[in-house]
Every structure is written in C-alpha cells, then in structure tokens.
Design a protein around this motif. Sequence first.
Motif, short mmCIF file in Angstrom:
data_model
loop_
_atom_site.label_atom_id
_atom_site.label_comp_id
_atom_site.label_asym_id
_atom_site.label_seq_id
_atom_site.Cartn_x
_atom_site.Cartn_y
_atom_site.Cartn_z
N LEU A 152 0.66 -1.14 0.07
CA LEU A 152 0.13 -0.44 0.26
C LEU A 152 0.79 0.88 0.04
O LEU A 152 1.89 1.47 0.25
CB LEU A 152 -1.33 0.01 1.14
CG LEU A 152 -1.91 -1.42 0.79
CD1 LEU A 152 -2.77 -0.99 2.26
CD2 LEU A 152 -3.01 -1.13 0.20
N THR A 153 0.38 2.43 -0.18
CA THR A 153 1.27 3.30 -0.70
C THR A 153 1.37 4.32 0.84
O THR A 153 -0.35 4.35 1.56
CB THR A 153 0.54 3.91 -2.01
OG1 THR A 153 0.64 4.21 -2.80
CG2 THR A 153 1.30 6.50 -1.85
N GLY A 154 2.30 4.56 0.99
CA GLY A 154 2.91 5.08 2.86
C GLY A 154 3.15 3.64 3.70
O GLY A 154 3.84 4.18 4.80
N ARG A 155 2.94 2.83 3.33
CA ARG A 155 3.28 1.64 4.03
C ARG A 155 4.90 1.79 4.77
O ARG A 155 4.96 1.54 5.10
CB ARG A 155 3.10 0.58 3.66
CG ARG A 155 3.10 -0.61 4.97
CD ARG A 155 2.28 -1.05 6.26
NE ARG A 155 2.40 -1.74 6.58
CZ ARG A 155 1.90 -3.55 6.84
NH1 ARG A 155 1.27 -3.37 5.58
NH2 ARG A 155 2.95 -4.02 7.70
N GLU A 156 5.62 1.67 3.39
CA GLU A 156 6.93 1.59 3.76
C GLU A 156 7.81 3.21 4.26
O GLU A 156 7.92 2.82 5.85
CB GLU A 156 8.00 1.13 2.29
CG GLU A 156 9.52 1.64 2.52
CD GLU A 156 10.08 1.41 1.37
OE1 GLU A 156 11.29 1.30 1.28
OE2 GLU A 156 9.59 0.99 0.38
N SER A 157 7.11 3.82 4.12
CA SER A 157 6.93 5.84 4.66
C SER A 157 7.13 4.67 6.67
O SER A 157 7.48 5.61 6.92
CB SER A 157 7.02 6.34 4.08
OG SER A 157 6.53 7.52 4.49
N LEU A 158 5.63 4.98 6.72
CA LEU A 158 5.81 4.02 7.80
C LEU A 158 6.26 3.12 8.21
O LEU A 158 6.06 4.06 9.73
CB LEU A 158 3.60 3.94 7.70
CG LEU A 158 2.89 4.45 9.59
CD1 LEU A 158 2.87 5.70 8.90
CD2 LEU A 158 1.93 3.84 9.33
N SER A 159 6.09 2.80 8.36
CA SER A 159 7.11 1.05 8.57
C SER A 159 8.25 2.41 9.36
O SER A 159 8.89 1.49 10.31
CB SER A 159 7.33 -0.13 7.76
OG SER A 159 6.54 -0.25 7.68
N ARG A 160 9.10 3.12 8.60
CA ARG A 160 9.97 3.21 8.16
C ARG A 160 10.35 4.15 10.29
O ARG A 160 11.57 4.88 10.53
CB ARG A 160 10.90 3.98 7.25
CG ARG A 160 11.46 3.31 5.62
CD ARG A 160 12.13 4.39 4.83
NE ARG A 160 13.15 4.53 5.18
CZ ARG A 160 13.77 4.92 4.43
NH1 ARG A 160 13.27 5.82 3.46
NH2 ARG A 160 14.75 5.87 5.20
N LEU A 161 9.31 5.84 9.62
CA LEU A 161 9.11 6.34 10.72
C LEU A 161 8.41 5.72 12.07
O LEU A 161 9.15 6.19 12.94
CB LEU A 161 7.75 7.22 10.60
CG LEU A 161 7.20 8.27 11.62
CD1 LEU A 161 8.05 9.06 11.14
CD2 LEU A 161 6.10 8.89 10.76
#
Length: 934
Positions: free
Chosen positions: A2-11
């Motif tokens: 899902l879009t933003g999943r990797e960004s959220l996981s890194r956050l």
Amino acid sequence: MLTGRESLSRLIGKRRRFLPNLQSVLSSPIQSSLNLSSDKNGRLAETQCSKVKVELSSSDWVTCPVCGNKVPGEDYTLNSHLDGCLSRRTKRKLTQLTLLQLNFGCSQSNVHVSSSESEKLLTSDLYKSPCDSEEKATCGFSKVSPSEGKSHDQWRQFLQTESVKQIDMAGSTENPISDGRAKIMVDVPALSTDDEEPRHLMDETVHDIPGVLIDTFIVGRKFSDVKDLNLGARISLLRDPNNIKDSNAIKVLSASSACCKVLGYLPRELAQYLSPLIEKYCLSFEGCVIAVPRSSLDAVPIQIVCQNMILNGEKGCDNFEVFKHLWQKALQVVEFAKNRPPNTTKYQENFCLLLQEVLRSSPHLFTDDEKKFIESFTSLSEDSRRLFVRLYMRKGPWFRLSTIMYPEVCNCQQAVKELSANGYICLFEDITELPEDDLKNLLSLLTVSELRDILCTLKKKRNRGSRKQNLIASLLSCYKGGSCPVLPHLILERTDICTRISSEAESLFWRAERLFFLNGEQDLSAFLLVDLGIVKYPTYKCIISEQIFSSKSDLLAYEEAIEVAQIMDQSLDENNFELILRCIMIAESRISSSPEKLIETSTPELTSTFLSCFSASWVYSKVILLGISFLEHEHRRRGYWTVRLSIDLENMGRPNESLSVAETGLLDPWIRAGSRMALQRRVLRLGKPPRRWKTPSFSESIKRNITEVHIQGRPLNCEAGRKSRFYGEDGEQCGVEQLALQYYAAEGGGWQGVHTESGIWLTIFGLLMWDVLFSDVPNVFRTRFQTGPLDLETDHFYLVRMSLIEYHLQKIHDGLAEEILITSWELHMGTACRGVNWDRHSLSDLRAAVSCIGGPCLASLCRHLAQDYQSLSSGMPDLLLWRFHGDHRGEAKLVEVKGPKDQLSEQQRAWLLLLMDCGFKAEVCKVSPALTST
C-alpha cells in the motif's frame, strides 16, 4: 504494498514492546467527520455514532447516487456512506471529498535570501577554534569531557580512520542549552590539526616531562603471570613489538620481582603514543599500584612517571615537533580516561553516553522525577547496568531468569534483585501479579514439549505435530473461555521466575533513544556498527539554535502519534480492519482539531520548516495517506488526490469545476513533478474556448514531443501482470532494460551505459555536492549518526545555502565536475551518505558518465535536485548511456525503456521534459515482440 506503508514503517522503526497510551487511544471518543467502521465481513459500515445522529426528519434524508438507498443529508454522514459504497467497488458516480478537505495549514509567502545574508549564515561564527570557548558541549564524534563517558575504543576507531584526517575530539559551544534558544556549535566529528590541542597541554615544556605523574590502568590481566597484587607494588614498562594483536603494545612488569613477571598491559589508546616515545626518544617509565580491585581480572589503577628521555636537536627541529605531538596526544588520552572506568563494557558505555547526551541537550522534556530515574542508572552496580542494557536490547518482552547468562555479568541474581528494587524490571513470581495481556508472551517462553505437557495436564485434545503457535492459541482459547484458570500456575511451574523491562523504564529509555537518533530505525546497534568499522559516518558540525520539541506537550503528542502509527502498522499485518479504520479516524480527528499548522517551506521562518516532520500532525498525515491507499487501493500522494478529484468531477459532468480544481492545484506548491504535469495536461484539454481564451504559458513545454525508438525482441513470456522477459542477443534471458542496452551497444551506435534509474544520479549528486550537504548550517545536524542534513528533502535546503550551492554549481558548469568527483571519492570512500551507493557504481563509470554529460547539464540537474530532492529523487529514466569520440570528447543520452504494454507515467514524462530542458538528449525506447512469419 500500500502507498505510504514503507514510509510509515520507517517512521515507526523498531516496534515498541509496550504502548503506554494504547488503551486511552483506542477507548477515547473520536470527533471525526469520517465515521468509518467495519462490519463482520471487514467491509466499511456506518458507526453507531452515525446511526444515532440520523434521527432526523424525512426532509433531511437524501438518495445515495451510488447505491440508491436513503441516507442522512449531513455532509459527514453522506461522505462516510459514499466511502463505504465506493470501497465495495460499486460503480463510481461520485467521488468522496472528505480527506481532500483536511486543513494542512499551507500558506504561501515569498522569501528572499540575499547572498550576503546566506554568507553571513555560513561564516558568522561557525569556524571559531574549539579553544575559543571554555564550556564544552558535544554531539557526536567530537571531543567530550571525561564526565561524558566517551569510550577509548570508539574514539580510537575514528581517530585512525584511513579515509579522513584525524578527528579532533574537541567540541565547542558559545552558550550551553538553557532556554531552548541557545546556540551550540559542535564538531561531529571535527577534523583536527596539530594546533588545535587544549591550551593547558600546549604549555607543556620538554623540561617538565620527567616527573610528570600519569594515572592509568593495567589491562589484559588475563595474560598476567601474577594473580594477586599489593597496594604500592612497584612496576615498570617494556615494549612488546612482536605482539600479534598490537604492534604498539607495552607490557607492565613487576619491578619488585627479580624475574620481572608480566602484570598485564597498558591501555591500547595510551600505548599507541607512548610506544614511539619509548622507542625513538628512549623514554623510560616506572610507577606503582595505587588501588587493588576486587576481581583479579579487573583493570588495576596505577601511576607512572617518566624517568629518562633522549631528545636530540633544538625545539625548532622536526624531531621536537613530532615528540611534542606524541606527548600531547598521550596526555589527552590520560585526561580523557580519568572518569571513564576501564572495566565498563562497550555497550554499557554507549548506553550511558546516550542518556547523558539526551539529558544535556533536552532537559526540558523530562520531569524532575524522570531525570532522577534516568540519572539513577549510573549509580547501579556494574552487573546491574550490564544486565539491563542486555535485556533492553533483546526482543522480549519476557525472559526466563534461569536462561539469562552473560559472561560479563558476575552475579546475575543479585543484579536482578537490584534492578527490580529500583524499578527497572518487573518479576513474574507471584501468580496474582500476572496481567492477562502478558499471558501470550509468557507462553511463548515455553518449549513445544512444555506446551504439550500443559495440554496433557489440562486433558485437552492436541495434535502431536502441532506448531508452537497453534499450541499457544489452544491454551489461550481455553484460558479466555474460563475452562483452565490454573494455566498461570502451570506456566510458572515450568518457567520459574520471569522478568521484563518495567513500563516506566521502557517508556523513558525509548524516549531517550528516539531523541538521540531522531528516528526509529537506529538503535544502540548503530554504535556497534561504527565500532566494528562496518559503517562510517561523515564529518559535519552540529550547530543547534532551536529545539525540535519546544515543550514536553509537543513531545507527548508526537509519541502518541507514533503509537497510533504502530497500531495501524500492526493492524495491517493482522488484517484487523476495525483497528485500521479507527486509526484513520483518530488521525483525521487529531489533525482537524490540532492548533498547530504545518509550515509552508517557503515561509520566512526557514529554520522551523524541516522540523515539522517531528510533529504529531506530520505522523498523522502519514497515517491518513496510508489510510487513503487502504480505502481506495490507489498509489499516489497529495497531487494524486487533486488529479483524481478533477477527473471525477469531469466524469460527473461538471467540467468547469474540474478545470477549476486543476488550475487551483497548479498553485499548490506541494504538488510537483508528475502530478503537476498531469494537472497541466488537464488544464490544456479542458481549458479551450469558451471556458478559457488565454493559452497557459506552459502550453508549448507540455506539447513537446519526446523522441521514440522502437526495437524488437524474442519474447519469453507475454502474460498480463508479469514483467516482460526476452531472449537477449547472447541467447540468455533478460529484461527489457538489458535488451535495450544490448541494442544501443551494437546497432544503436556503440553506447556504453548502465541500468540504474535514479541510483547513479543520486550517487553523482552526493559526491559532487558533498561539501554542500555537510556544510555548517544551523539545526540540520543533531546526532552523530546522520547520513545527510535533516532538511535535504525540503525547500529549506536550497534556500538557506543558495550562495554556496550556486558557487559550487558554477565550478561544475565550468568543467571541474570530474575533478570534484575524484576528490570526493578519494576523501570519503565508504562513508555513509544519503543517496550514495559505493558498491554499485565504480569510479571509472562515474568519471566516464560525468565527463560525457558535461558541466552545463550536470550543473542544471544538480540544481533541480537541490531545489526539490524529495520529488525528483525517483522516477528518472532507466538507462544512462555515454560514448567517447576520437578527440576525447563524449556525449550522453538518457533512455526510458518501455515493454510491450507499458506506458509513460506522468512522473516519467515530467522527468524526460525536465532533462531535455537541462540540455540532455532523452528518448523513449519501446520494446515489442518480433513479428513471426507464418
């Protein structure tokens, strides 16, 4: 994904074992306009709250244009209902507008940064000598005072790094942090020169050296010939040049023994400077034992004094300068080691350093009781500190006391008692103290045979070959059903006493770790990677004039937002639709009700813009972005929302509104690259007379044609949804990019090149702009473990460094790019830097590419990346090609490769047109299956 999943996981980073706000976050009422919930099938449904509010008159009801049902006419209820209809993939007649109406606080204003102001910023007082200030503050691989606990090994690791100069451990500050506005300048790590020694060491004269008392230690006691030492025992030193582990090793001998037995060695950090002094200048040392430790293997405090030396020549000669340098470095090591216990383990020391640094830099973010709790850690025994750090670094959360064994912890049971008495750990030894939530974690401590044994005891059915997780699930279902209340007793019988980190210690030390690294991806292992030489961080200065969190309330809101993000991330793993929808509503509610606003990157207060990523609103925006992807199954960001809204309005037969949305979107500074081009194309198509009479200024640019090259290949597969595969010229299987490379190398004109997309460009940018990336700019460097400035992906990066960047780009434009590239490669090889991949691209390929591209094109591309790194760091053409001509001049070409059923995305089209504006040759290579004759 899902879009933003990797960004959220890194956050989120490393997930927390304990979420202090979990219950309050999930149980508190939400003032959200979304009203999302799920039914038993996981589909979107109206919440009970919305159902209660629909007790309205019939005139307040409307007909849903999607499903035809009657729904309340209130905006928030109608939008929520439409979300549900659309998520069930009902034919789209309308589009939901709710999430697009969120207030992101974007305000547009103009900023003018003059060259003189920029130069003042960069040169005001950033280059003062570390000795200009008496008060020292450190943030990273800078010199720390002994009280700050910097390790000898870590210091030496970086001091001897081959690719950089010796690191000066002296940090500097003009004012210590007091009210959050003080300005701090710290070298992280600062490059040193010989004239940057402390003043009191520079005043040392040669005549004073004999008789100078040096306090140090005997280490390596396991290699000693003497087990027990007496207080006051006489010692002497002897070089050990044949030592296979350290050619600078210096033995400590017993002077009172006729056979001169070996007592151990001098510390490695001190020996590296005393060793050449003993060899070249015949210094000899004697001393005595000044304290006797409890353990025979512990380091022994000693005091030594120089008895003799031979120094030929005058003070002005080279020999004297070398001698003085070595002696001063030796005294530095001694001074540094005074308050640093030699028996401290490395991970223990790193942990203490982390705590000290956070308390020094952010005291306003902790209450007095919290400070006392953290500071009390240093008063614990060595065993207790080591054991706590060991447990804190493990996954847990529960540990069987019987299995906890570490060679450096002498008395584990006593350490556990001390940690428990001081509130650092909790013990599970009384069945009445077991929280129900911990039952699953305690069951995971048991082996499969122990779990089966408990099932047999309870006379429950089991499968002999069942997996551990299935056995745990069976026991949990029995316990929750009330059929086995004795389960906790059975667990305790097998595990005996168990322990875990207390919730208070977990929360405080997690906060300290987060404040130290400023992200969730790094933890104490970052120290280990540095100590082992696996990762090397660049040299930069920390100039801090502004606190990231101005108050504790801001920090607590940020921490709560991180918890919501973690709940969202975990719920996606577990397919828990109810919690996912609740997290989306919580995030929307928090942003709507938050008094804080995200600051536009072009506002005058430039120093605050890039720090907005440490706000609760920033985290919640990430949750909402992922929520939109979850709800709509789409793959774009803010610009995509505007594009979709324009498209949907057109499909609804509202072209004027569709055009207005597209035109308004072009005024939004946050919409860039591909999304911006998509809006421009819509404006040109919709904005024809009579709607619009004036042709937009970007018309000609958008209408430009991009050169296309068509090649054919022998396909391996032609299945929809799978990446196209072909047979290459050598008969081997390959993708369309490799096939294109073969074509350009042979029939296309002898081009060399790489399939790299954005990778090689980010590497070139990082190497060419290294000095700009790590220049002295306030507040962008705050920890020792950064690979780039905090503002790299914001407009702040270019605006605040404008004069420096343009000066650097002018040198690139004038043909010095290859020279800069080589120098940067040789100086910083292996150093971690954002975007730079040292392993994927060789120096020869980079030099060839830079040489063929040419200065003007490179300068223009680097300017665009500096101005908008976030938007332009992805989506570049697949291939970078170059070739040389006979006169040693070359040319380069960029190629986007497309398979039989692929089309250019707006982002890719935007990149190609931008590169053409920069002067590059760019084209699209379309690969199609070869026609077969029948």
